[in-house]
Design a protein around this motif. Structure first.
Motif, PDB file in Angstrom:
ATOM      1  N   ALA A 177       0.820  -1.209   0.000  1.00 29.14           N
ATOM      2  CA  ALA A 177       0.000   0.000   0.000  1.00 29.14           C
ATOM      3  C   ALA A 177       0.857   1.263   0.000  1.00 29.14           C
ATOM      4  O   ALA A 177       0.385   2.341  -0.382  1.00 29.14           O
ATOM      5  N   PHE A 178       2.122   1.136   0.415  1.00 32.64           N
ATOM      6  CA  PHE A 178       2.974   2.314   0.555  1.00 32.64           C
ATOM      7  C   PHE A 178       4.276   2.236  -0.234  1.00 32.64           C
ATOM      8  O   PHE A 178       4.942   3.249  -0.432  1.00 32.64           O
ATOM      9  N   HIS A 179       4.649   1.040  -0.687  1.00 34.17           N
ATOM     10  CA  HIS A 179       5.929   0.875  -1.369  1.00 34.17           C
ATOM     11  C   HIS A 179       5.784  -0.108  -2.535  1.00 34.17           C
ATOM     12  O   HIS A 179       4.838  -0.890  -2.592  1.00 34.17           O
ATOM     13  N   ALA A 180       6.745  -0.061  -3.462  1.00 30.68           N
ATOM     14  CA  ALA A 180       6.834  -1.051  -4.532  1.00 30.68           C
ATOM     15  C   ALA A 180       7.710  -2.190  -4.030  1.00 30.68           C
ATOM     16  O   ALA A 180       8.879  -1.976  -3.693  1.00 30.68           O
ATOM     17  N   VAL A 181       7.152  -3.378  -3.949  1.00 29.12           N
ATOM     18  CA  VAL A 181       7.837  -4.509  -3.317  1.00 29.12           C
ATOM     19  C   VAL A 181       8.159  -5.579  -4.355  1.00 29.12           C
ATOM     20  O   VAL A 181       7.289  -5.987  -5.137  1.00 29.12           O
ATOM     21  N   GLU A 182       9.394  -6.046  -4.351  1.00 28.46           N
ATOM     22  CA  GLU A 182       9.807  -7.196  -5.149  1.00 28.46           C
ATOM     23  C   GLU A 182      10.272  -8.290  -4.198  1.00 28.46           C
ATOM     24  O   GLU A 182      10.796  -8.001  -3.115  1.00 28.46           O
ATOM     25  N   VAL A 183      10.091  -9.538  -4.591  1.00 28.56           N
ATOM     26  CA  VAL A 183      10.393 -10.675  -3.718  1.00 28.56           C
ATOM     27  C   VAL A 183      11.459 -11.550  -4.360  1.00 28.56           C
ATOM     28  O   VAL A 183      11.447 -11.788  -5.568  1.00 28.56           O
ATOM     29  N   GLU A 184      12.379 -12.027  -3.536  1.00 31.02           N
ATOM     30  CA  GLU A 184      13.402 -12.967  -3.984  1.00 31.02           C
ATOM     31  C   GLU A 184      13.614 -13.992  -2.873  1.00 31.02           C
ATOM     32  O   GLU A 184      13.771 -13.631  -1.700  1.00 31.02           O
ATOM     33  N   SER A 185      13.623 -15.278  -3.238  1.00 33.57           N
ATOM     34  CA  SER A 185      13.790 -16.331  -2.237  1.00 33.57           C
ATOM     35  C   SER A 185      15.227 -16.831  -2.131  1.00 33.57           C
ATOM     36  O   SER A 185      15.600 -17.456  -1.142  1.00 33.57           O
ATOM     37  N   ASP A 186      16.028 -16.545  -3.147  1.00 35.27           N
ATOM     38  CA  ASP A 186      17.412 -17.027  -3.175  1.00 35.27           C
ATOM     39  C   ASP A 186      18.364 -15.892  -2.818  1.00 35.27           C
ATOM     40  O   ASP A 186      18.323 -14.809  -3.414  1.00 35.27           O
ATOM     41  N   ALA A 187      19.244 -16.134  -1.838  1.00 37.01           N
ATOM     42  CA  ALA A 187      20.129 -15.087  -1.326  1.00 37.01           C
ATOM     43  C   ALA A 187      21.073 -14.553  -2.397  1.00 37.01           C
ATOM     44  O   ALA A 187      21.288 -13.337  -2.512  1.00 37.01           O
ATOM     45  N   GLN A 188      21.666 -15.445  -3.200  1.00 40.27           N
ATOM     46  CA  GLN A 188      22.617 -14.987  -4.213  1.00 40.27           C
ATOM     47  C   GLN A 188      21.917 -14.192  -5.312  1.00 40.27           C
ATOM     48  O   GLN A 188      22.442 -13.188  -5.807  1.00 40.27           O
ATOM     49  N   GLN A 189      20.724 -14.634  -5.688  1.00 39.83           N
ATOM     50  CA  GLN A 189      19.971 -13.864  -6.660  1.00 39.83           C
ATOM     51  C   GLN A 189      19.578 -12.503  -6.094  1.00 39.83           C
ATOM     52  O   GLN A 189      19.502 -11.510  -6.824  1.00 39.83           O
ATOM     53  N   ALA A 190      19.349 -12.468  -4.793  1.00 41.41           N
ATOM     54  CA  ALA A 190      18.997 -11.199  -4.142  1.00 41.41           C
ATOM     55  C   ALA A 190      20.147 -10.207  -4.249  1.00 41.41           C
ATOM     56  O   ALA A 190      19.934  -9.012  -4.486  1.00 41.41           O
ATOM     57  N   VAL A 191      21.375 -10.690  -4.077  1.00 47.72           N
ATOM     58  CA  VAL A 191      22.542  -9.810  -4.206  1.00 47.72           C
ATOM     59  C   VAL A 191      22.622  -9.250  -5.624  1.00 47.72           C
ATOM     60  O   VAL A 191      22.858  -8.051  -5.823  1.00 47.72           O
ATOM     61  N   LEU A 192      22.422 -10.124  -6.617  1.00 47.47           N
ATOM     62  CA  LEU A 192      22.489  -9.675  -8.008  1.00 47.47           C
ATOM     63  C   LEU A 192      21.393  -8.659  -8.318  1.00 47.47           C
ATOM     64  O   LEU A 192      21.641  -7.643  -8.972  1.00 47.47           O
ATOM     65  N   ARG A 193      20.193  -8.921  -7.840  1.00 49.78           N
ATOM     66  CA  ARG A 193      19.094  -7.996  -8.106  1.00 49.78           C
ATOM     67  C   ARG A 193      19.310  -6.657  -7.408  1.00 49.78           C
ATOM     68  O   ARG A 193      19.010  -5.596  -7.958  1.00 49.78           O
ATOM     69  N   ALA A 194      19.846  -6.713  -6.195  1.00 49.29           N
ATOM     70  CA  ALA A 194      20.115  -5.470  -5.468  1.00 49.29           C
ATOM     71  C   ALA A 194      21.194  -4.654  -6.164  1.00 49.29           C
ATOM     72  O   ALA A 194      21.170  -3.419  -6.150  1.00 49.29           O
ATOM     73  N   ALA A 195      22.155  -5.348  -6.793  1.00 52.08           N
ATOM     74  CA  ALA A 195      23.228  -4.649  -7.499  1.00 52.08           C
ATOM     75  C   ALA A 195      22.739  -4.036  -8.810  1.00 52.08           C
ATOM     76  O   ALA A 195      23.272  -3.025  -9.269  1.00 52.08           O
ATOM     77  N   GLU A 196      21.697  -4.622  -9.399  1.00 50.03           N
ATOM     78  CA  GLU A 196      21.199  -4.154 -10.687  1.00 50.03           C
ATOM     79  C   GLU A 196      20.101  -3.103 -10.561  1.00 50.03           C
ATOM     80  O   GLU A 196      19.837  -2.365 -11.506  1.00 50.03           O
ATOM     81  N   THR A 197      19.449  -3.050  -9.398  1.00 50.06           N
ATOM     82  CA  THR A 197      18.292  -2.178  -9.211  1.00 50.06           C
ATOM     83  C   THR A 197      18.530  -1.253  -8.019  1.00 50.06           C
ATOM     84  O   THR A 197      19.113  -1.652  -7.018  1.00 50.06           O
ATOM     85  N   ASP A 198      18.067  -0.034  -8.140  1.00 48.61           N
ATOM     86  CA  ASP A 198      18.261   0.943  -7.077  1.00 48.61           C
ATOM     87  C   ASP A 198      17.162   0.795  -6.019  1.00 48.61           C
ATOM     88  O   ASP A 198      16.200   1.551  -5.988  1.00 48.61           O
ATOM     89  N   PHE A 199      17.333  -0.196  -5.127  1.00 51.31           N
ATOM     90  CA  PHE A 199      16.377  -0.385  -4.044  1.00 51.31           C
ATOM     91  C   PHE A 199      16.657   0.599  -2.909  1.00 51.31           C
ATOM     92  O   PHE A 199      17.812   0.953  -2.651  1.00 51.31           O
ATOM     93  N   ASP A 200      15.595   1.016  -2.243  1.00 48.87           N
ATOM     94  CA  ASP A 200      15.758   1.849  -1.056  1.00 48.87           C
ATOM     95  C   ASP A 200      16.032   1.007   0.178  1.00 48.87           C
ATOM     96  O   ASP A 200      16.746   1.433   1.086  1.00 48.87           O
ATOM     97  N   SER A 201      15.446  -0.179   0.225  1.00 51.57           N
ATOM     98  CA  SER A 201      15.615  -1.029   1.396  1.00 51.57           C
ATOM     99  C   SER A 201      15.554  -2.494   0.984  1.00 51.57           C
ATOM    100  O   SER A 201      14.804  -2.864   0.074  1.00 51.57           O
ATOM    101  N   VAL A 202      16.360  -3.315   1.657  1.00 52.96           N
ATOM    102  CA  VAL A 202      16.322  -4.766   1.472  1.00 52.96           C
ATOM    103  C   VAL A 202      15.973  -5.386   2.818  1.00 52.96           C
ATOM    104  O   VAL A 202      16.672  -5.161   3.812  1.00 52.96           O
ATOM    105  N   ILE A 203      14.882  -6.138   2.845  1.00 53.32           N
ATOM    106  CA  ILE A 203      14.449  -6.821   4.067  1.00 53.32           C
ATOM    107  C   ILE A 203      14.903  -8.267   3.971  1.00 53.32           C
ATOM    108  O   ILE A 203      14.512  -8.991   3.046  1.00 53.32           O
ATOM    109  N   VAL A 204      15.739  -8.705   4.912  1.00 59.15           N
ATOM    110  CA  VAL A 204      16.371 -10.026   4.840  1.00 59.15           C
ATOM    111  C   VAL A 204      15.904 -10.903   5.992  1.00 59.15           C
ATOM    112  O   VAL A 204      16.047 -10.537   7.164  1.00 59.15           O
TER     113      VAL A 204
END
Length: 458
Positions: A177-204
């Motif tokens: 309702a307040f943010h654009a949320v993307e989901v990733e279940s794999d830790a290594q893929q999460a690192v790659l996605r975070a490096a490619e996209t300008d996220f404001d926050s990563v919830i781990v």
């Protein structure tokens, strides 16, 4: 890392206890018995972090925190609410007021020290940015602190790293309702996605099946592309040791399960706001650096940068016995443009002139506005004949099409005169090349303009 910790409590015994604990950990402690004094201390820049009691007469802790966070000069100071109140609504009220954390009495010393060190480290990262950003005000840039403090923390881009579908669904429903949320279940893929996209926050999640959430946190803090993203950990109450370890590694905040929806929203909002605060300061510093070396009208380098860079290019050319040429360009009859059409039209001509010159040069060439309607082009590894060809190409490009002025409603013919010079064995400094190019430019003007003249061989 040590820090100046301001402890605010209306009960002297509580002040003494916290002062003793923090001093034993080598923190410098300042105390205040009320909110008014606390605000004054912060406004004087005497505190790196504030431990703030909630229940105080007069101005309570929530109001003190709100005032600190709404004031540009103090908004960057981390505030930790310290109180006996332990209901979710109390914690939420503190987070909504802008608090960075909410610790419940009796305090867990390990958690207290871990949080103080973590927030101190985060503040230290922004202090240098703040001082540099404030220097940009002298260059005419709007007050960066005021803009940064006004950040709402909403509409953030959030990456949720969680592998349990039920948990993902609940958290997504709360956050979307307040943010654009993307989901990733794999830790290594999460690192790659975070490096490619300008996220404001990563919830781990610390409960990833067969994966180490702390390792993911460490990787996010290590990589240059993700170093500035906010990291929020989620774990069970029994994960306390790992959560504290995460704060040491560089996580910004944490949530303990079962996760309260409102607390989740408040903490994510705080992290998004903090990241954007820092980004605004970085943007301000970048703008001030660009203003120091760039000409704001044309987007070319300015005279200050050109003088320093040309001297370096001259020295390198002489050391390596490589060619170096210089073009000095001057718009013909530019005063007539200003007199006939006004200075706004003159500015339009200069901007288009700069664009056409830039289009005829290489990335390694130095193109700078010397002043007025004069532009300098420095050509490394370029002999006199090749430099003349570049100069002629620029002259033709300027003459070939009329220049649009008056908001693209009129067109006028513009020409340019060019003086060309190259480094000689007997030159002492770059000033020698510049002088010869200036003499050649003077001859081009004297012989009718709209031409290229080369410095004499003598």
């Amino acid at each position: 890392m040590t820090a100046r910790v301001l402890v605010v409590d209306d009960i002297a015994a509580n002040l003494k206890l916290l002062e003793a604990k923090l001093s034993a950990e080598y923190f410098s402690v300042i105390t205040a018995l009320n909110g008014v004094d606390a605000i004054r201390i912060c406004e004087r820049g005497e505190a790196d972090i504030v431990l703030l009691d909630v229940m105080m007469p007069g101005m309570n802790g929530f109001e003190v925190c709100r005032r600190l966070k709404e004031t540009p000069a103090t908004a960057h100071i981390p505030v930790v609410m310290v109180t006996a109140l332990d209901q979710p609504r109390d914690r939420l009220q503190g987070l909504d007021a802008g608090a960075d954390d909410f610790l419940t009495k009796p305090l867990d010393d390990a958690a207290l020290f871990a949080r103080v060190r973590n927030l101190t480290r985060l503040k230290a990262m922004t202090d240098e940015l703040r001082s540099r950003a404030m220097a940009s005000v002298r260059l005419g840039i709007a007050d960066p602190l005021a803009a940064a403090a006004a950040e709402t923390g909403l509409n953030g881009r959030v990456l949720l790293v969680e592998d349990r579908p039920g948990v993902v669904e609940r958290l997504q429903n709360a956050l979307c309702a307040f943010h654009a949320v993307e989901v990733e279940s794999d830790a290594q893929q999460a690192v790659l996605r975070a490096a490619e996209t300008d996220f404001d926050s990563v919830i781990v999640s610390l409960d990833l099946q067969g994966q180490d959430g702390l390792r993911l946190c460490s990787q996010l803090r290590t990589l240059e592309r993700t170093r500035n993203v906010s990291v929020l950990l989620m774990g069970e109450a029994e994960d306390r040791a790992r959560i504290l370890r995460g704060l040491d590694i560089g996580a910004h905040d944490f949530l303990v399960r079962p996760i309260d929806r409102n607390e989740l929203l408040a903490r994510v909002r705080t992290q998004v706001r903090r990241k954007r605060f820092t980004e605004r300061l970085r943007d301000s510093v970048q703008s001030s650096m660009e203003m120091a070396v760039m000409d704001q009208l044309t987007g070319l380098h300015n005279r200050r940068f050109m003088d320093n860079r040309l001297a370096m290019m001259f020295d390198e050319s002489a050391l390596r016995a490589r060619s170096l040429s210089l073009l000095l360009l001057d718009v013909d009859h530019f005063k007539a443009v200003n007199d006939s059409w006004g200075h706004d039209a003159g500015d339009e001509v200069l901007r288009e002139f700069a664009d056409r010159v830039r289009a005829c040069t290489r990335g390694i060439d130095l193109v700078a506005r010397l002043g007025g309607e004069e532009i300098v082009v420095v050509l490394p590894d370029t002999g006199r004949d090749a430099a003349c060809r570049v100069a002629e190409r620029i002259r033709e490009r300027v003459e070939s099409e009329p220049f649009a002025i008056c908001g693209n409603t009129r067109q006028i013919k513009v020409t340019v005169s060019v003086g060309v010079a190259n480094r000689r064995a007997g030159d002492v400094s770059s000033a020698d090349i510049m002088k010869r190019a200036d003499d050649a430019l003077y001859r081009a003007k004297a012989e009718g303009r709209n031409r290229v003249m080369v410095a004499s061989a003598a």
